[in-house]
Design a protein around this motif. Structure first.
Motif, PDB file in Angstrom:
ATOM      1  N   ILE A   1      60.299  78.532  62.381  1.00  0.00           N
ATOM      2  CA  ILE A   1      61.271  78.778  61.315  1.00  0.00           C
ATOM      3  C   ILE A   1      61.199  80.230  60.856  1.00  0.00           C
ATOM      4  O   ILE A   1      62.233  80.897  60.684  1.00  0.00           O
ATOM      5  CB  ILE A   1      61.017  77.817  60.139  1.00  0.00           C
ATOM      6  N   VAL A   2      59.982  80.731  60.668  1.00  0.00           N
ATOM      7  CA  VAL A   2      59.810  82.123  60.228  1.00  0.00           C
ATOM      8  C   VAL A   2      60.341  83.085  61.273  1.00  0.00           C
ATOM      9  O   VAL A   2      61.084  84.031  60.956  1.00  0.00           O
ATOM     10  CB  VAL A   2      58.328  82.404  59.929  1.00  0.00           C
ATOM     11  N   LEU A   3      60.001  82.854  62.540  1.00  0.00           N
ATOM     12  CA  LEU A   3      60.456  83.744  63.604  1.00  0.00           C
ATOM     13  C   LEU A   3      61.972  83.669  63.776  1.00  0.00           C
ATOM     14  O   LEU A   3      62.631  84.685  64.011  1.00  0.00           O
ATOM     15  CB  LEU A   3      59.754  83.394  64.917  1.00  0.00           C
ATOM     16  N   GLY A   4      62.525  82.462  63.656  1.00  0.00           N
ATOM     17  CA  GLY A   4      63.965  82.317  63.789  1.00  0.00           C
ATOM     18  C   GLY A   4      64.728  82.990  62.663  1.00  0.00           C
ATOM     19  O   GLY A   4      65.758  83.643  62.893  1.00  0.00           O
ATOM     20  N   THR A   5      64.224  82.859  61.447  1.00  0.00           N
ATOM     21  CA  THR A   5      64.865  83.518  60.308  1.00  0.00           C
ATOM     22  C   THR A   5      64.765  85.028  60.417  1.00  0.00           C
ATOM     23  O   THR A   5      65.698  85.764  60.075  1.00  0.00           O
ATOM     24  CB  THR A   5      64.230  83.047  58.990  1.00  0.00           C
ATOM     25  N   TYR A   6      63.632  85.511  60.935  1.00  0.00           N
ATOM     26  CA  TYR A   6      63.436  86.953  61.098  1.00  0.00           C
ATOM     27  C   TYR A   6      64.436  87.550  62.077  1.00  0.00           C
ATOM     28  O   TYR A   6      64.841  88.713  61.947  1.00  0.00           O
ATOM     29  CB  TYR A   6      62.008  87.206  61.577  1.00  0.00           C
ATOM     30  N   ALA A   7      64.861  86.730  63.056  1.00  0.00           N
ATOM     31  CA  ALA A   7      65.792  87.214  64.085  1.00  0.00           C
ATOM     32  C   ALA A   7      67.240  87.289  63.596  1.00  0.00           C
ATOM     33  O   ALA A   7      68.079  87.879  64.272  1.00  0.00           O
ATOM     34  CB  ALA A   7      65.706  86.321  65.322  1.00  0.00           C
ATOM     35  N   ILE A   8      67.531  86.704  62.446  1.00  0.00           N
ATOM     36  CA  ILE A   8      68.907  86.715  61.933  1.00  0.00           C
ATOM     37  C   ILE A   8      69.287  88.137  61.510  1.00  0.00           C
ATOM     38  O   ILE A   8      68.506  88.810  60.836  1.00  0.00           O
ATOM     39  CB  ILE A   8      69.044  85.767  60.729  1.00  0.00           C
TER      40      ILE A   8
ATOM     41  N   VAL B   1      55.416  91.456  57.521  1.00  0.00           N
ATOM     42  CA  VAL B   1      54.112  91.320  56.870  1.00  0.00           C
ATOM     43  C   VAL B   1      53.551  89.926  57.107  1.00  0.00           C
ATOM     44  O   VAL B   1      52.383  89.754  57.482  1.00  0.00           O
ATOM     45  CB  VAL B   1      54.221  91.611  55.366  1.00  0.00           C
ATOM     46  N   ALA B   2      54.375  88.900  56.914  1.00  0.00           N
ATOM     47  CA  ALA B   2      53.915  87.525  57.093  1.00  0.00           C
ATOM     48  C   ALA B   2      53.581  87.233  58.548  1.00  0.00           C
ATOM     49  O   ALA B   2      52.538  86.624  58.853  1.00  0.00           O
ATOM     50  CB  ALA B   2      54.989  86.554  56.592  1.00  0.00           C
ATOM     51  N   ILE B   3      54.438  87.659  59.467  1.00  0.00           N
ATOM     52  CA  ILE B   3      54.239  87.341  60.882  1.00  0.00           C
ATOM     53  C   ILE B   3      52.984  88.015  61.432  1.00  0.00           C
ATOM     54  O   ILE B   3      52.166  87.376  62.111  1.00  0.00           O
ATOM     55  CB  ILE B   3      55.481  87.754  61.694  1.00  0.00           C
ATOM     56  N   LEU B   4      52.801  89.306  61.151  1.00  0.00           N
ATOM     57  CA  LEU B   4      51.629  90.006  61.673  1.00  0.00           C
ATOM     58  C   LEU B   4      50.348  89.578  60.967  1.00  0.00           C
ATOM     59  O   LEU B   4      49.273  89.573  61.573  1.00  0.00           O
ATOM     60  CB  LEU B   4      51.839  91.513  61.554  1.00  0.00           C
ATOM     61  N   THR B   5      50.441  89.199  59.693  1.00  0.00           N
ATOM     62  CA  THR B   5      49.266  88.648  59.015  1.00  0.00           C
ATOM     63  C   THR B   5      48.880  87.315  59.642  1.00  0.00           C
ATOM     64  O   THR B   5      47.704  87.048  59.898  1.00  0.00           O
ATOM     65  CB  THR B   5      49.543  88.459  57.518  1.00  0.00           C
ATOM     66  N   MET B   6      49.880  86.487  59.899  1.00  0.00           N
ATOM     67  CA  MET B   6      49.641  85.189  60.525  1.00  0.00           C
ATOM     68  C   MET B   6      49.008  85.361  61.908  1.00  0.00           C
ATOM     69  O   MET B   6      48.086  84.636  62.284  1.00  0.00           O
ATOM     70  CB  MET B   6      50.953  84.414  60.615  1.00  0.00           C
TER      71      MET B   6
ATOM     72  N   VAL C   1      48.036  81.626  54.521  1.00  0.00           N
ATOM     73  CA  VAL C   1      48.113  80.164  54.411  1.00  0.00           C
ATOM     74  C   VAL C   1      48.466  79.535  55.753  1.00  0.00           C
ATOM     75  O   VAL C   1      47.836  78.561  56.196  1.00  0.00           O
ATOM     76  CB  VAL C   1      49.151  79.769  53.332  1.00  0.00           C
ATOM     77  N   LEU C   2      49.485  80.084  56.421  1.00  0.00           N
ATOM     78  CA  LEU C   2      49.883  79.520  57.719  1.00  0.00           C
ATOM     79  C   LEU C   2      48.831  79.791  58.791  1.00  0.00           C
ATOM     80  O   LEU C   2      48.667  78.987  59.714  1.00  0.00           O
ATOM     81  CB  LEU C   2      51.232  80.109  58.146  1.00  0.00           C
ATOM     82  N   GLY C   3      48.123  80.920  58.675  1.00  0.00           N
ATOM     83  CA  GLY C   3      47.103  81.228  59.662  1.00  0.00           C
ATOM     84  C   GLY C   3      45.867  80.368  59.552  1.00  0.00           C
ATOM     85  O   GLY C   3      45.162  80.159  60.545  1.00  0.00           O
ATOM     86  N   LEU C   4      45.588  79.837  58.366  1.00  0.00           N
ATOM     87  CA  LEU C   4      44.401  79.012  58.160  1.00  0.00           C
ATOM     88  C   LEU C   4      44.629  77.540  58.458  1.00  0.00           C
ATOM     89  O   LEU C   4      43.669  76.788  58.613  1.00  0.00           O
ATOM     90  CB  LEU C   4      43.908  79.162  56.711  1.00  0.00           C
ATOM     91  N   ASN C   5      45.876  77.122  58.524  1.00  0.00           N
ATOM     92  CA  ASN C   5      46.187  75.700  58.719  1.00  0.00           C
ATOM     93  C   ASN C   5      47.017  75.543  59.989  1.00  0.00           C
ATOM     94  O   ASN C   5      48.160  75.996  60.056  1.00  0.00           O
ATOM     95  CB  ASN C   5      46.956  75.167  57.500  1.00  0.00           C
ATOM     96  N   ASP C   6      46.435  74.926  61.007  1.00  0.00           N
ATOM     97  CA  ASP C   6      47.126  74.791  62.293  1.00  0.00           C
ATOM     98  C   ASP C   6      48.399  73.965  62.172  1.00  0.00           C
ATOM     99  O   ASP C   6      49.409  74.258  62.827  1.00  0.00           O
ATOM    100  CB  ASP C   6      46.191  74.145  63.316  1.00  0.00           C
ATOM    101  N   PHE C   7      48.366  72.921  61.332  1.00  0.00           N
ATOM    102  CA  PHE C   7      49.544  72.053  61.208  1.00  0.00           C
ATOM    103  C   PHE C   7      50.730  72.832  60.630  1.00  0.00           C
ATOM    104  O   PHE C   7      51.822  72.831  61.192  1.00  0.00           O
ATOM    105  CB  PHE C   7      49.215  70.850  60.327  1.00  0.00           C
ATOM    106  N   TRP C   8      50.502  73.491  59.479  1.00  0.00           N
ATOM    107  CA  TRP C   8      51.599  74.227  58.864  1.00  0.00           C
ATOM    108  C   TRP C   8      52.015  75.429  59.705  1.00  0.00           C
ATOM    109  O   TRP C   8      53.171  75.838  59.691  1.00  0.00           O
ATOM    110  CB  TRP C   8      51.202  74.667  57.458  1.00  0.00           C
ATOM    111  N   HIS C   9      51.062  75.989  60.439  1.00  0.00           N
ATOM    112  CA  HIS C   9      51.387  77.084  61.357  1.00  0.00           C
ATOM    113  C   HIS C   9      52.373  76.620  62.417  1.00  0.00           C
ATOM    114  O   HIS C   9      53.386  77.280  62.694  1.00  0.00           O
ATOM    115  CB  HIS C   9      50.110  77.622  61.997  1.00  0.00           C
ATOM    116  N   ASP C  10      52.088  75.466  63.034  1.00  0.00           N
ATOM    117  CA  ASP C  10      52.967  74.947  64.080  1.00  0.00           C
ATOM    118  C   ASP C  10      54.334  74.541  63.516  1.00  0.00           C
ATOM    119  O   ASP C  10      55.346  74.638  64.209  1.00  0.00           O
ATOM    120  CB  ASP C  10      52.311  73.744  64.764  1.00  0.00           C
TER     121      ASP C  10
END
Length: 263
Positions: A103-110, A142-147, A89-98
Motif C-alpha cells: 500500500i505504501v509503495l503503491g501510494t508513493y508511485a501515484i 522517509v518511511a520506505i527507507l526507514t522501513m 513500526v512496520l519494520g519491527l512487525n512482520d505482519f503489518w510490514h507485509d
C-alpha cells in the motif's frame, strides 16, 4: 607516501576540480545562450544577479522566501516524525510490514500533483494545503527507507534490549537509530527534496504568497530576470541542504569502514 594513498589523493583532487568546474561551465553556457537569443527570452547571469539583489533590497524576495521556508520547515518536520514512526513500526512487525508495504509503495508511485485538488478541498486555500501537500510528498521516502533500514538490525541487539528491559524510547535511541542511521539519512535527504518540490508546486498552483507563487507571476509577465533569480534561490537552497546530507552520508560511510577494519 604510498602509491595507493597518492592515487586516492589525486582522485580526490580531480573530483573537487570537477565539482568546481561544473557551475562555471553552466554559467558560461548560460551566458552564451542568453547572448544568442533576445533578452526578452532569457536574461543573462548578470541581469539575473541584479534582479536577485534588487529583490532582496525591495523585500519581495525576502517575503516570498520567508513564506516558502516556513511551509517547508513545518512540512518537513512532520514528514520526518511521521515517516520515521511508520517505518519503525512496520519494520519491527512482520505482519503489518507485509500488509502495508504494498500500500505504501503503491501510494508513493501515484503522481501526487493529480491529488492536489483534494488537499485544496480539505485544507482550503492557504498555508495548510501547501504544508499538507509538501508533507505528502516527503513522508513516503522517509518511511520506505526507514522501513528497509530496519531489516539491517540484528535480532540479537533487540533481544539484548528486551533482556535489559529498555523502554521503547531507550531501544529506539540506543539500538534502532545507530543501526538504521545510514539508510535513514538517505531517506531524510530524499524526503527533503520531495517536500521542497511539493511546497513549490503547491504555491505555483494555488497560493497568493511564496516563491512558487511569485515565480508564476513573473512567468505570466514574461519577466525573465526575476524569474531566473527565484529559480537560482530555489536551486541554492536545495544544493546547500543536499551537500550537507551528502557530507553526512560520506562521514557515516567512512566511519562504518573504519569500524569494519578495526573488527
Amino acid at each position: 607516501m604510498s602509491t595507493r594513498s597518492t592515487r586516492f589523493r589525486f582522485d580526490g583532487d580531480v573530483v573537487l576540480l570537477g565539482r568546481v568546474a561544473v557551475p562555471l561551465v553552466v554559467l558560461a553556457l548560460w551566458q552564451v545562450l542568453a547572448m544568442s537569443v533576445s533578452g526578452f527570452a532569457l536574461a543573462t547571469p548578470a541581469a539575473t544577479f541584479e534582479a536577485l539583489v534588487g529583490g532582496f533590497r525591495s523585500g519581495w524576495m525576502i517575503d516570498g522566501l520567508q513564506r516558502t521556508m516556513t511551509e517547508l520547515v513545518v512540512a518537513y518536520a512532520l514528514a520526518i516524525v511521521v515517516g520515521i514512526w511508520v517505518g519503525v513500526v512496520l519494520g519491527l512487525n512482520d505482519f503489518w510490514h507485509d500488509v502495508f508495504e504494498p500500500i505504501v509503495l503503491g501510494t508513493y508511485a501515484i503522481p501526487k500533483v493529480t491529488l492536489f485538488p483534494i488537499f485544496l478541498f480539505v485544507f482550503q486555500f492557504g498555508m495548510d494545503s501547501k504544508i499538507a501537500f509538501g508533507w505528502f510528498h516527503g513522508v513516503f521516502p522517509v518511511a520506505i527507507l526507514t522501513m528497509s533500514a530496519m531489516a539491517t538490525i540484528e535480532d540479537t541487539h533487540l533481544d539484548v534490549a528486551r533482556s535489559l528491559r529498555l523502554s521503547r524510547w531507550q531501544t529506539f535511541r540506543h539500538v534502532v537509530v545507530p543501526s538504521i542511521l545510514p539508510g535513514l539519512v538517505i531517506g531524510l535527504r530524499l524526503g527533503f527534496n520531495l517536500t521542497f518540490l511539493g511546497i513549490v508546486l503547491g504555491e505555483m498552483f494555488a497560493s497568493r504568497a511564496g516563491l512558487g507563487y511569485t515565480l508564476v507571476e513573473y512567468i505570466a509577465g514574461v519577466q525573465t530576470a526575476p524569474m531566473l533569480a527565484i529559480i537560482v534561490v530555489l536551486v541554492l537552497i536545495a544544493t546547500v541542504v543536499n551537500v550537507g546530507f551528502f557530507a553526512l552520508e560520506n562521514h557515516l560511510g567512512s566511519r562504518g569502514s573504519d569500524t569494519a577494519q578495526m573488527a
